[in-house]
Design a protein around this motif. Structure first.
Motif, PDB file in Angstrom:
ATOM      1  N   ASP A 128       5.838   0.512  14.312  1.00 24.32           N
ATOM      2  CA  ASP A 128       4.987   0.400  13.124  1.00 24.32           C
ATOM      3  C   ASP A 128       4.678   1.805  12.605  1.00 24.32           C
ATOM      4  O   ASP A 128       4.351   2.701  13.384  1.00 24.32           O
ATOM      5  N   LEU A 129       4.781   1.997  11.305  1.00 26.70           N
ATOM      6  CA  LEU A 129       4.448   3.273  10.691  1.00 26.70           C
ATOM      7  C   LEU A 129       3.380   3.042   9.627  1.00 26.70           C
ATOM      8  O   LEU A 129       3.478   2.097   8.840  1.00 26.70           O
ATOM      9  N   VAL A 130       2.376   3.926   9.606  1.00 26.65           N
ATOM     10  CA  VAL A 130       1.225   3.770   8.709  1.00 26.65           C
ATOM     11  C   VAL A 130       1.176   4.976   7.777  1.00 26.65           C
ATOM     12  O   VAL A 130       0.520   5.972   8.073  1.00 26.65           O
ATOM     13  N   PRO A 131       1.877   4.930   6.637  1.00 25.61           N
ATOM     14  CA  PRO A 131       1.971   6.106   5.772  1.00 25.61           C
ATOM     15  C   PRO A 131       0.973   6.150   4.613  1.00 25.61           C
ATOM     16  O   PRO A 131       0.858   7.186   3.950  1.00 25.61           O
ATOM     17  N   ASN A 132       0.284   5.070   4.344  1.00 28.57           N
ATOM     18  CA  ASN A 132      -0.651   5.064   3.211  1.00 28.57           C
ATOM     19  C   ASN A 132      -1.854   5.947   3.469  1.00 28.57           C
ATOM     20  O   ASN A 132      -2.390   6.577   2.565  1.00 28.57           O
ATOM     21  N   HIS A 133      -2.289   6.000   4.726  1.00 26.64           N
ATOM     22  CA  HIS A 133      -3.502   6.714   5.083  1.00 26.64           C
ATOM     23  C   HIS A 133      -3.384   7.244   6.510  1.00 26.64           C
ATOM     24  O   HIS A 133      -2.536   6.795   7.281  1.00 26.64           O
ATOM     25  N   THR A 134      -4.225   8.180   6.853  1.00 27.15           N
ATOM     26  CA  THR A 134      -4.327   8.671   8.223  1.00 27.15           C
ATOM     27  C   THR A 134      -5.707   8.309   8.766  1.00 27.15           C
ATOM     28  O   THR A 134      -6.531   7.712   8.070  1.00 27.15           O
ATOM     29  N   SER A 135      -5.959   8.707   9.990  1.00 26.38           N
ATOM     30  CA  SER A 135      -7.321   8.679  10.520  1.00 26.38           C
ATOM     31  C   SER A 135      -8.098   9.875   9.971  1.00 26.38           C
ATOM     32  O   SER A 135      -7.504  10.905   9.622  1.00 26.38           O
ATOM     33  N   ASP A 136      -9.396   9.768   9.925  1.00 24.86           N
ATOM     34  CA  ASP A 136     -10.190  10.942   9.561  1.00 24.86           C
ATOM     35  C   ASP A 136     -10.216  11.961  10.693  1.00 24.86           C
ATOM     36  O   ASP A 136     -10.687  13.084  10.511  1.00 24.86           O
ATOM     37  N   ASP A 137      -9.678  11.592  11.870  1.00 24.62           N
ATOM     38  CA  ASP A 137      -9.518  12.545  12.966  1.00 24.62           C
ATOM     39  C   ASP A 137      -8.207  13.337  12.872  1.00 24.62           C
ATOM     40  O   ASP A 137      -7.988  14.255  13.666  1.00 24.62           O
ATOM     41  N   HIS A 138      -7.333  12.966  11.960  1.00 22.61           N
ATOM     42  CA  HIS A 138      -6.060  13.671  11.813  1.00 22.61           C
ATOM     43  C   HIS A 138      -6.327  15.133  11.476  1.00 22.61           C
ATOM     44  O   HIS A 138      -7.258  15.463  10.732  1.00 22.61           O
ATOM     45  N   ALA A 139      -5.506  16.029  12.020  1.00 22.43           N
ATOM     46  CA  ALA A 139      -5.698  17.469  11.811  1.00 22.43           C
ATOM     47  C   ALA A 139      -5.722  17.822  10.328  1.00 22.43           C
ATOM     48  O   ALA A 139      -6.488  18.706   9.904  1.00 22.43           O
ATOM     49  N   TRP A 140      -4.900  17.154   9.528  1.00 24.23           N
ATOM     50  CA  TRP A 140      -4.893  17.432   8.094  1.00 24.23           C
ATOM     51  C   TRP A 140      -6.247  17.132   7.447  1.00 24.23           C
ATOM     52  O   TRP A 140      -6.736  17.906   6.629  1.00 24.23           O
ATOM     53  N   PHE A 141      -6.826  16.003   7.801  1.00 27.20           N
ATOM     54  CA  PHE A 141      -8.086  15.636   7.146  1.00 27.20           C
ATOM     55  C   PHE A 141      -9.228  16.510   7.638  1.00 27.20           C
ATOM     56  O   PHE A 141     -10.108  16.891   6.848  1.00 27.20           O
ATOM     57  N   GLN A 142      -9.236  16.853   8.900  1.00 32.00           N
ATOM     58  CA  GLN A 142     -10.265  17.751   9.403  1.00 32.00           C
ATOM     59  C   GLN A 142     -10.181  19.104   8.708  1.00 32.00           C
ATOM     60  O   GLN A 142     -11.197  19.706   8.360  1.00 32.00           O
ATOM     61  N   ALA A 143      -8.949  19.563   8.474  1.00 28.08           N
ATOM     62  CA  ALA A 143      -8.775  20.816   7.747  1.00 28.08           C
ATOM     63  C   ALA A 143      -9.244  20.694   6.297  1.00 28.08           C
ATOM     64  O   ALA A 143      -9.822  21.625   5.736  1.00 28.08           O
ATOM     65  N   ALA A 144      -9.024  19.534   5.708  1.00 20.49           N
ATOM     66  CA  ALA A 144      -9.453  19.312   4.328  1.00 20.49           C
ATOM     67  C   ALA A 144     -10.966  19.336   4.206  1.00 20.49           C
ATOM     68  O   ALA A 144     -11.521  19.907   3.256  1.00 20.49           O
ATOM     69  N   LEU A 145     -11.648  18.728   5.161  1.00 22.29           N
ATOM     70  CA  LEU A 145     -13.108  18.749   5.133  1.00 22.29           C
ATOM     71  C   LEU A 145     -13.627  20.176   5.255  1.00 22.29           C
ATOM     72  O   LEU A 145     -14.591  20.566   4.576  1.00 22.29           O
ATOM     73  N   ALA A 146     -13.005  20.967   6.120  1.00 26.09           N
ATOM     74  CA  ALA A 146     -13.467  22.329   6.345  1.00 26.09           C
ATOM     75  C   ALA A 146     -13.144  23.256   5.181  1.00 26.09           C
ATOM     76  O   ALA A 146     -13.909  24.186   4.883  1.00 26.09           O
TER      77      ALA A 146
END
Length: 605
Positions: A128-146
């Protein structure tokens, strides 16, 4: 067999010959026999399949220990719901690392052992692949918040300024599929915004607030997922099921939309109505059918899948992409499986069709015509991890036959009726040409857990809907393997992450395997006959004897006649008819074998 009295026999419908007049709507396939064109694919929901380490949660070693179950049953492939590293806010559909197995389920080495064991047994494995969204724990999203507004890190997601004097309102009116708004304001900016600072941005999440949507217009997002595909292809996976395949690209400008979004929903307003006509897109990007607002089914998704098709092509030319696309009409869904895009697409129009002969004839005809137009196989499915198990769903009566979960205070299904219809529906489905999907436990006749305590629910749809929708936990309860073992043999300690209902005892695999006429034995016999008769690549012709009957659905595939009786009057088979398989006990009408209500039979032609 049960004998009918003379009055009932006189009212019986009759099929006078096992070589009936048919109207062929789908010719037998003569294309290359790629495995995915005819495969029966078994869906495994890892946390609920089998537990090897005793923590009460299913895992990859548990799946590996049960590989012979798939072989004995007779399926061709196994699809695993997400097993990647995740905080499990949405049971793994919130991915924090797409290249690593979550420790909850095991290790990457465990997954490679599973692949090796499956392939040694002739089984394909779909991830299964989930490409629409990530977790908010994903490194990309954590970097975006910062990084903050305007940063390159935020450009990978759909961050937007809010509306209102201080940006205190969401950027548009979109709703989350799980309930509530589809936007969440960045927490560290929300408090400051009340003091007049206007850079408190919002991010889009079409599901839970912990599942931020990616911006698929960003080239880095596209290249990253192509690399993820190669990572698992290099390890030997045979294909990918793509979650929310119709949702990655949004309409330019993210315009307001007043429509509703839903998990799995059909657009038919009446039992016999099947939406097959193409719809022209409106200014907001909506096609006016199904989940087709400006956040769904945009033209740009097809560019993504054409690129992915090229990624898969060098890997022996036999890997598959499967679209989970809640798209109607069927002619529009078929665009996802054109020759240079995906290989299969889930047929939700079929899943959501009422138990009605005319409705099913309509959706089967429309499905085959739409897929034939692009040279793709049609898929058939009755249950999965997002809908009420069909053994319970088909036992519901009244208008609301497709609720999102069933709670203890909701109207309860008729268990006997539901299982009888579910068996008939399954045998009908497995007689159709194309590929079929089986959700774990349906071969055991498992019902939905409809008596689950509300305080045990884990589906975010439960609380995001304001506790009005029971959600999907009821179809995700751990499987019963051994009737007399703690936890019905789910794991070595008897622990289960959700409690199992008492009804699971009679459904346990060891009981089902040894009980004559069990649901398991019907599945096993049907799958063996389906393979022996090559029904997956077969033709389909409607039996004209029953073309106008509101209570009978009958078709011929290769040399097998499939008859389903929806009505009270029995359907008498021709004298001497050779019955191959039946979903339930047959009866008699006069001196003829007959098919009673809510029963499907396969007859040798």
């Amino acid at each position: 067999m049960t004998h009918l009295d003379s009055t009932s026999a006189a009212q019986a419908l009759e099929l006078t010959t096992t070589s009936p007049t048919v109207s062929v709507i789908h010719a037998a396939s003569d294309v290359a026999r790629e495995w995915w064109r005819t495969a029966v694919i078994y869906q495994v929901y890892p946390r609920s399949f089998a537990d090897a380490d005793g923590d009460g949660i299913g895992d990859i070693p548990g799946i590996t220990s049960k590989l012979d179950h798939f072989v004995d049953l007779g399926v061709d492939a196994v699809w695993l719901s997400p097993f990647y590293r995740s905080p499990q806010a949405d049971a793994g559909y919130d991915v924090a690392d797409y290249r690593e197995v979550d420790p909850l389920f095991g290790t990457n080495a465990d997954f490679e052992a599973l692949l090796e064991g499956a392939h040694a047994r002739g089984l394909k494995v779909i991830a299964d692949l989930v490409p629409n969204h990530t977790s908010d724990d994903h490194a990309w999203f954590q970097a975006a918040l910062a990084a903050g507004p305007g940063s390159a890190e935020r450009a990978r997601y759909l961050f937007r300024e809010g509306q209102g004097e201080h940006g205190e309102l969401p950027p548009n009116n979109w709703k989350s599929i799980f309930g509530g708004p589809a936007w969440t304001r960045v927490s560290e900016r929300a408090a400051a915004a009340t003091d007049g600072i206007t850079d408190g941005q919002w991010y889009l999440h079409m599901f839970d607030t912990r599942q931020p949507d990616l911006d698929w217009e960003h080239p880095e997002v596209r290249s990253e997922f192509e690399d993820i595909l190669r990572f698992w292809l290099d390890r030997g996976v045979d294909g990918f099921r793509i979650d929310v395949a119709h949702g990655m690209v949004k309409a330019p400008g993210l315009p307001d939309w007043d429509g509703d979004v839903a998990m799995v929903e059909g657009s038919s307003e009446a039992p016999g109505a099947v939406d097959t006509e193409p719809h022209e897109a409106a200014e907001d990007g909506s096609t006016g059918a199904g989940n087709s607002g400006p956040m769904f089914d945009q033209e740009g998704v097809h560019d993504i899948y054409r690129a992915w098709h090229k990624v898969l092509a060098p890997y022996d030319g036999d890997r598959a992409l499967v679209a989970e696309a809640w798209v109607e009409p069927l002619s529009r869904l078929a665009r996802y499986v054109r020759s240079d895009e995906m290989h299969q697409a889930f047929n939700f129009s079929y899943l959501t069709t009422a138990w009605d002969a005319a409705a099913l004839r309509g959706v089967v005809t429309a499905s085959l015509e739409a897929s034939d137009a692009v040279g793709a196989p049609t898929t058939w499915v009755l249950s999965n991890h997002d809908v009420i198990r069909h053994a319970s769903r088909m036992g519901l009566t009244g208008a609301a036959v497709r609720p999102n979960g069933i709670g203890k205070n909701d109207p309860q299904p008729d268990a006997e009726l539901g299982l009888r219809r579910a068996r008939a529906a399954t045998l009908q489905m497995l007689g159709l040409p194309g590929s079929a999907y089986v959700y774990q436990g349906e071969e055991l006749g498992l019902p939905e857990h409809t008596d689950l305590d509300d305080d045990l629910r884990q589906d975010p749809a439960w609380w995001r809907s304001g506790y009005t929708e029971a959600g999907r936990d009821g179809c995700r309860v751990p499987l019963p393997w051994v009737a007399d073992a703690p936890g019905y043999g789910f794991g070595p300690t008897g622990k289960t992450w959700l409690p199992q209902p008492d009804t699971y005892k009679e459904c346990a695999a060891d009981v089902q395997r040894t009980t004559e006429g069990s649901t398991y034995s019907m599945y096993k016999a049907a799958l063996a006959t389906r393979r022996a008769k090559d029904l997956g690549l077969g033709s389909l012709g409607w039996v004209e004897d029953f073309a106008s009957s509101p209570s009978v659905l009958a078709f011929v595939n290769n040399d097998v006649l499939v008859v389903t009786n929806f009505g009270e009057a029995p359907v008498a088979l021709p004298e001497g008819a050779e019955v191959l398989i039946t979903s339930g006990p047959l009866t008699t009408a006069g001196d003829r074998t007959a098919v009673p209500q809510d029963t499907t039979v396969w007859v040798q032609v």
